[in-house]
Design an enzyme around this catalytic site. Sequence first.
Site, short mmCIF file in Angstrom:
data_model
loop_
_atom_site.label_atom_id
_atom_site.label_comp_id
_atom_site.label_asym_id
_atom_site.label_seq_id
_atom_site.Cartn_x
_atom_site.Cartn_y
_atom_site.Cartn_z
N ASN A 9 0.87 -1.18 0.00
CA ASN A 9 0.00 0.00 0.00
C ASN A 9 0.91 1.23 0.00
O ASN A 9 1.51 1.56 1.01
CB ASN A 9 -0.89 -0.04 1.25
CG ASN A 9 -1.68 1.25 1.45
OD1 ASN A 9 -1.77 2.07 0.53
ND2 ASN A 9 -2.25 1.41 2.63
N TRP A 10 0.97 1.88 -1.14
CA TRP A 10 1.91 2.99 -1.28
C TRP A 10 1.39 4.28 -0.66
O TRP A 10 2.12 5.27 -0.58
CB TRP A 10 2.25 3.23 -2.75
CG TRP A 10 3.03 2.13 -3.41
CD1 TRP A 10 3.28 0.87 -2.91
CD2 TRP A 10 3.67 2.18 -4.68
NE1 TRP A 10 4.03 0.14 -3.79
CE2 TRP A 10 4.28 0.92 -4.90
CE3 TRP A 10 3.78 3.15 -5.68
CZ2 TRP A 10 5.00 0.63 -6.06
CZ3 TRP A 10 4.49 2.86 -6.83
CH2 TRP A 10 5.09 1.62 -7.02
N LYS A 11 0.12 4.31 -0.28
CA LYS A 11 -0.48 5.51 0.32
C LYS A 11 -0.23 6.73 -0.59
O LYS A 11 -0.16 6.57 -1.80
CB LYS A 11 0.05 5.70 1.74
CG LYS A 11 -0.11 4.42 2.57
CD LYS A 11 0.20 4.59 4.02
CE LYS A 11 0.04 3.25 4.71
NZ LYS A 11 0.23 3.33 6.16
N HIS A 94 -9.13 1.27 5.00
CA HIS A 94 -7.85 1.44 5.68
C HIS A 94 -8.03 2.38 6.88
O HIS A 94 -8.82 3.33 6.82
CB HIS A 94 -6.80 2.00 4.71
CG HIS A 94 -5.44 1.97 5.29
ND1 HIS A 94 -4.99 2.93 6.16
CD2 HIS A 94 -4.44 1.06 5.18
CE1 HIS A 94 -3.76 2.62 6.54
NE2 HIS A 94 -3.41 1.48 5.97
N GLU A 96 -6.43 4.77 7.91
CA GLU A 96 -6.24 6.21 7.60
C GLU A 96 -7.49 6.78 6.95
O GLU A 96 -7.84 7.94 7.17
CB GLU A 96 -4.99 6.40 6.73
CG GLU A 96 -3.72 6.16 7.55
CD GLU A 96 -2.57 5.54 6.79
OE1 GLU A 96 -2.56 5.58 5.54
OE2 GLU A 96 -1.67 4.99 7.45
N GLU A 166 -5.27 -4.89 10.75
CA GLU A 166 -4.21 -3.90 10.94
C GLU A 166 -4.44 -3.14 12.23
O GLU A 166 -5.19 -2.16 12.25
CB GLU A 166 -4.21 -2.91 9.77
CG GLU A 166 -3.95 -3.55 8.43
CD GLU A 166 -3.36 -2.56 7.44
OE1 GLU A 166 -2.27 -2.82 6.95
OE2 GLU A 166 -3.99 -1.52 7.19
N GLY A 172 2.80 2.23 10.75
CA GLY A 172 3.75 3.33 10.55
C GLY A 172 4.46 3.76 11.82
O GLY A 172 5.11 4.79 11.86
N SER A 212 3.69 -2.23 10.28
CA SER A 212 5.14 -2.30 10.48
C SER A 212 5.75 -3.66 10.15
O SER A 212 6.68 -4.11 10.82
CB SER A 212 5.51 -1.87 11.91
OG SER A 212 5.11 -0.53 12.14
N GLY A 233 3.01 -1.16 4.27
CA GLY A 233 3.04 0.27 3.99
C GLY A 233 4.46 0.73 3.69
O GLY A 233 4.97 0.59 2.58
N GLY A 234 5.12 1.29 4.70
CA GLY A 234 6.45 1.89 4.53
C GLY A 234 7.44 1.00 3.79
O GLY A 234 8.14 1.48 2.87
P1 PGA Z 1 3.12 0.19 7.68
O1 PGA Z 1 1.64 0.42 7.09
O2 PGA Z 1 3.63 -1.09 7.09
O3 PGA Z 1 3.90 1.40 7.26
O4 PGA Z 1 2.96 0.11 9.18
C1 PGA Z 1 0.78 -0.66 6.94
C2 PGA Z 1 -0.52 -0.17 6.35
O5 PGA Z 1 -0.93 0.95 6.66
O6 PGA Z 1 -1.17 -0.88 5.57
#
Ligand code: PGA
Length: 249
Positions: A9-11, A94, A96, A166, A172, A212, A233-234
């Site tokens: 997930n590149w956000k 998600h 966010e 999640e 993050g 993470s 994510g990251g």
């Molecule tokens: P993260 O994000 O790996 O940076 O913790 C995961 C996500 O939001 O799907």
Amino acid sequence: MRKKIVAGNWKMNKNSSETADLLTQLMSKIPDTTAEVMVSPTFVNLAEAVKQLADSSIEVVAQNMHFAEKGAYTGEISSNMLQSIGIETVILGHSERRAYFGEDDALLAKKVDAALKANMRVILCFGEELQDRKGGDHFKVVESQLKNGLFHVDKSQWGKIVLAYEPVWAIGTGETASPEQAQEMHAFIRETIAAAYDQDTAQIVTILYGGSVKPANANEIFSKPDVDGGLIGGAALVADDFAAIVAAI
Ligand code: PGA
């Protein structure tokens, strides 16, 4: 069918040329695998990504979608628009989206329905916040997110559903749920599905862990029996890291 999936997930990261660069690197670095590998660039770069990955087994998926087929919804994107550029999978709910854009279970239920009606695959995200876990309410929160956002879906549609647990406190933050905490919740999710539907449905659904996940912890998390992969994510923004996480599955 229960599948192994690693999805990036590149956000809101990577512009057009950066997207092309990262995809080029991923195509050369991602190892051969029987797992499904997905990437999710931003909306404006999806069409180019689909073209660039045309000969690759990496699937391009969307980070969000509106529930309406079309109409006066300024700034929104419909299932038809996604499908018209070759996108058949969408991430919904998600944390966010829930936290910053006010998406709640009732809205997500409509989005899930819209995606399924269009015959798209849904990756539905959910998970508790830190205060829920500290208060011992994490199972209750997850159960209610599933009941209110997903359990209206007919059993026949579950082949199109992928779940992503999640825990918000692990996204993050560098803080990962321990493999045991992930396994415990994933097993609970299957029990909850078995109670609402049946054991077969619970056993065939793919449940990803997100929060993470890094090359250093992916092996251990993915080794748990009810963890079928990850939403990353990251670490999905660094080709070597994402390739190492794919190798771990
Ligand atoms: P993260 O994000 O790996 O940076 O913790 C995961 C996500 O939001 O799907």
